[in-house]
Design an enzyme around this catalytic site. Structure first.
Site, PDB file in Angstrom:
ATOM      1  N   HIS A   1       0.832  -1.218   0.000  1.00 32.29           N
ATOM      2  CA  HIS A   1       0.000   0.000   0.000  1.00 32.29           C
ATOM      3  C   HIS A   1       0.865   1.267   0.000  1.00 32.29           C
ATOM      4  O   HIS A   1       0.502   2.292   0.581  1.00 32.29           O
ATOM      5  CB  HIS A   1      -0.981  -0.013   1.190  1.00 32.29           C
ATOM      6  CG  HIS A   1      -0.327  -0.144   2.533  1.00 32.29           C
ATOM      7  ND1 HIS A   1      -0.822  -0.936   3.543  1.00 32.29           N
ATOM      8  CD2 HIS A   1       0.789   0.428   3.049  1.00 32.29           C
ATOM      9  CE1 HIS A   1      -0.031  -0.842   4.601  1.00 32.29           C
ATOM     10  NE2 HIS A   1       0.952  -0.021   4.338  1.00 32.29           N
TER      11      HIS A   1
ATOM     12  N   GLU B   1       3.961  -5.718   8.541  1.00 30.46           N
ATOM     13  CA  GLU B   1       2.614  -5.531   7.960  1.00 30.46           C
ATOM     14  C   GLU B   1       2.121  -6.789   7.236  1.00 30.46           C
ATOM     15  O   GLU B   1       0.918  -6.930   6.991  1.00 30.46           O
ATOM     16  CB  GLU B   1       2.634  -4.360   6.960  1.00 30.46           C
ATOM     17  CG  GLU B   1       2.783  -3.008   7.613  1.00 30.46           C
ATOM     18  CD  GLU B   1       2.829  -1.847   6.603  1.00 30.46           C
ATOM     19  OE1 GLU B   1       2.686  -0.715   7.036  1.00 30.46           O
ATOM     20  OE2 GLU B   1       3.017  -2.088   5.392  1.00 30.46           O
TER      21      GLU B   1
HETATM   22  C1  DHB Z   1       6.186   2.931   2.344  1.00 31.31           C
HETATM   23  C2  DHB Z   1       5.592   1.692   2.585  1.00 31.31           C
HETATM   24  C3  DHB Z   1       4.538   1.594   3.506  1.00 31.31           C
HETATM   25  O1  DHB Z   1       3.911   0.426   3.803  1.00 31.31           O
HETATM   26  C4  DHB Z   1       4.069   2.713   4.164  1.00 31.31           C
HETATM   27  O2  DHB Z   1       3.030   2.578   5.003  1.00 31.31           O
HETATM   28  C5  DHB Z   1       4.665   3.944   3.945  1.00 31.31           C
HETATM   29  C6  DHB Z   1       5.724   4.052   3.034  1.00 31.31           C
HETATM   30  C7  DHB Z   1       7.300   3.086   1.361  1.00 31.31           C
HETATM   31  O3  DHB Z   1       7.881   2.095   0.920  1.00 31.31           O
HETATM   32  O4  DHB Z   1       7.600   4.219   0.969  1.00 31.31           O
HETATM   33 FE    FE Z   2       2.475   0.701   5.559  1.00 32.20          FE
END
Ligand code: DHB
Ligand code: FE
Length: 279
Positions: A12, A240
């Site tokens: 996400h 996550e």
């Molecule tokens: C990114 C990935 C994430 O799951 C998130 O919540 C915020 C940033 C990233 O890779 O930039």
């Molecule tokens: Fe995230």
């Protein structure tokens, strides 16, 4: 009766949302990633779900460190989107299905899943980025939604096994809804990434590919991973991935993989998408 017609696992990453807003889908950097979403969209247009249950983590928008439920479910008629700091455009609100949400709540809490019930809930990029990757071409969201938030932010977060078991109860609760509704479950987040600290930028492709294989064919083995192992293998925010196990638990014993994609790196993350159907 309601029927789970499939599940989608997806990262996400906020910059995906910005790429959509800026219409960069055909840039060479983004095209391979959006190919994955295009396949998912083709599938979803065939199965035509009425409702999506979106298992995601809130990143400090609706919940913060002062109050952090382990599992929370929306029971609101509308879910407004907001940006908690990534510079994302605010997208139109999602319609909820209050009756369907309360059915899930009334089944799951007596079954031992202690949910926080949210009759108002703001949705952040963990929810909205995957939705816009599938449906940004439409003026309205074509489905109703139930947000299902999992704490992956404040330790102790729920175990992988607990997430899988919660998913099983979620699946039973959906299947016992008396109206004919087609339901797709999203599990968002991951794959391997770490946004800060000494290992900032950490990505583990071998682990991500193995996780994709096992989420389909051997999810029980992933349930054995402790938090320490998950963080070691997937990075601090890679935890996550436990939300993919909620989705997988709901799909039942065996699944067919309709589509999968893995792109590296997207922002700071190994980005994976999978479309699964109950076998
Ligand atoms: C990114 C990935 C994430 O799951 C998130 O919540 C915020 C940033 C990233 O890779 O930039
Ligand atoms: Fe995230």
């Amino acid at each position: 009766m309601a029927q789970i017609v499939g599940g989608i696992t997806t990262s996400h990453i906020p910059s995906i949302g910005n790429a959509i807003t800026n219409k960069q889908q055909d840039d060479p950097y983004w095209r391979p990633l959006f190919d994955g979403y295009d396949r998912a969209r083709e599938w979803i247009e065939k199965v035509e779900p009425d409702i999506v249950v979106v298992v995601y983590n809130d990143h400090g928008l609706n919940f913060f460190l002062d109050k952090m439920p382990t599992f929370a479910i929306g029971a609101a008629p509308k879910y407004h989107n907001a940006d908690e700091g990534w510079g994302l455009a605010t997208l139109h609100s999602f319609d909820g299905d209050v009756e369907f949400s309360w059915h899930l709540i009334e089944q799951m809490i007596p079954a031992g899943i202690d949910l926080t019930i949210c009759q108002e809930m703001l949705i952040d990029h963990g929810f909205i980025v995957p939705m816009s990757a599938i449906w940004s071409h439409l003026p309205e969201w074509p489905v109703k939604a139930v947000p299902f938030a999992v704490n992956t932010v404040l330790m102790p977060v729920p175990t992988a096994q607990r997430c899988f078991d919660v998913g099983k109860e979620l699946g039973k609760a959906i299947a016992s809804y008396p109206e004919d509704k087609k339901v797709v479950i999203f599990g968002t987040g991951g794959m391997s990434h770490q946004l800060s600290g000494e290992r900032a930028g950490f990505i583990n492709k071998a682990f991500d590919r193995e996780f994709q294989e096992k989420i389909a064919n051997d999810p029980e083995s992933l349930c054995k991973l402790s938090h320490t192992e998950l963080i070691k293998l997937a990075g601090a925010e890679g935890i996550e991935l436990i939300m993919w196990l909620v989705m997988r638990g709901a799909l039942g014993k065996s699944v067919n993989v309709v589509h999968q994609n893995y792109e590296l790196p997207i922002s700071n993350t190994g980005s994976g998408i999978m479309v699964l159907e109950p076998a």
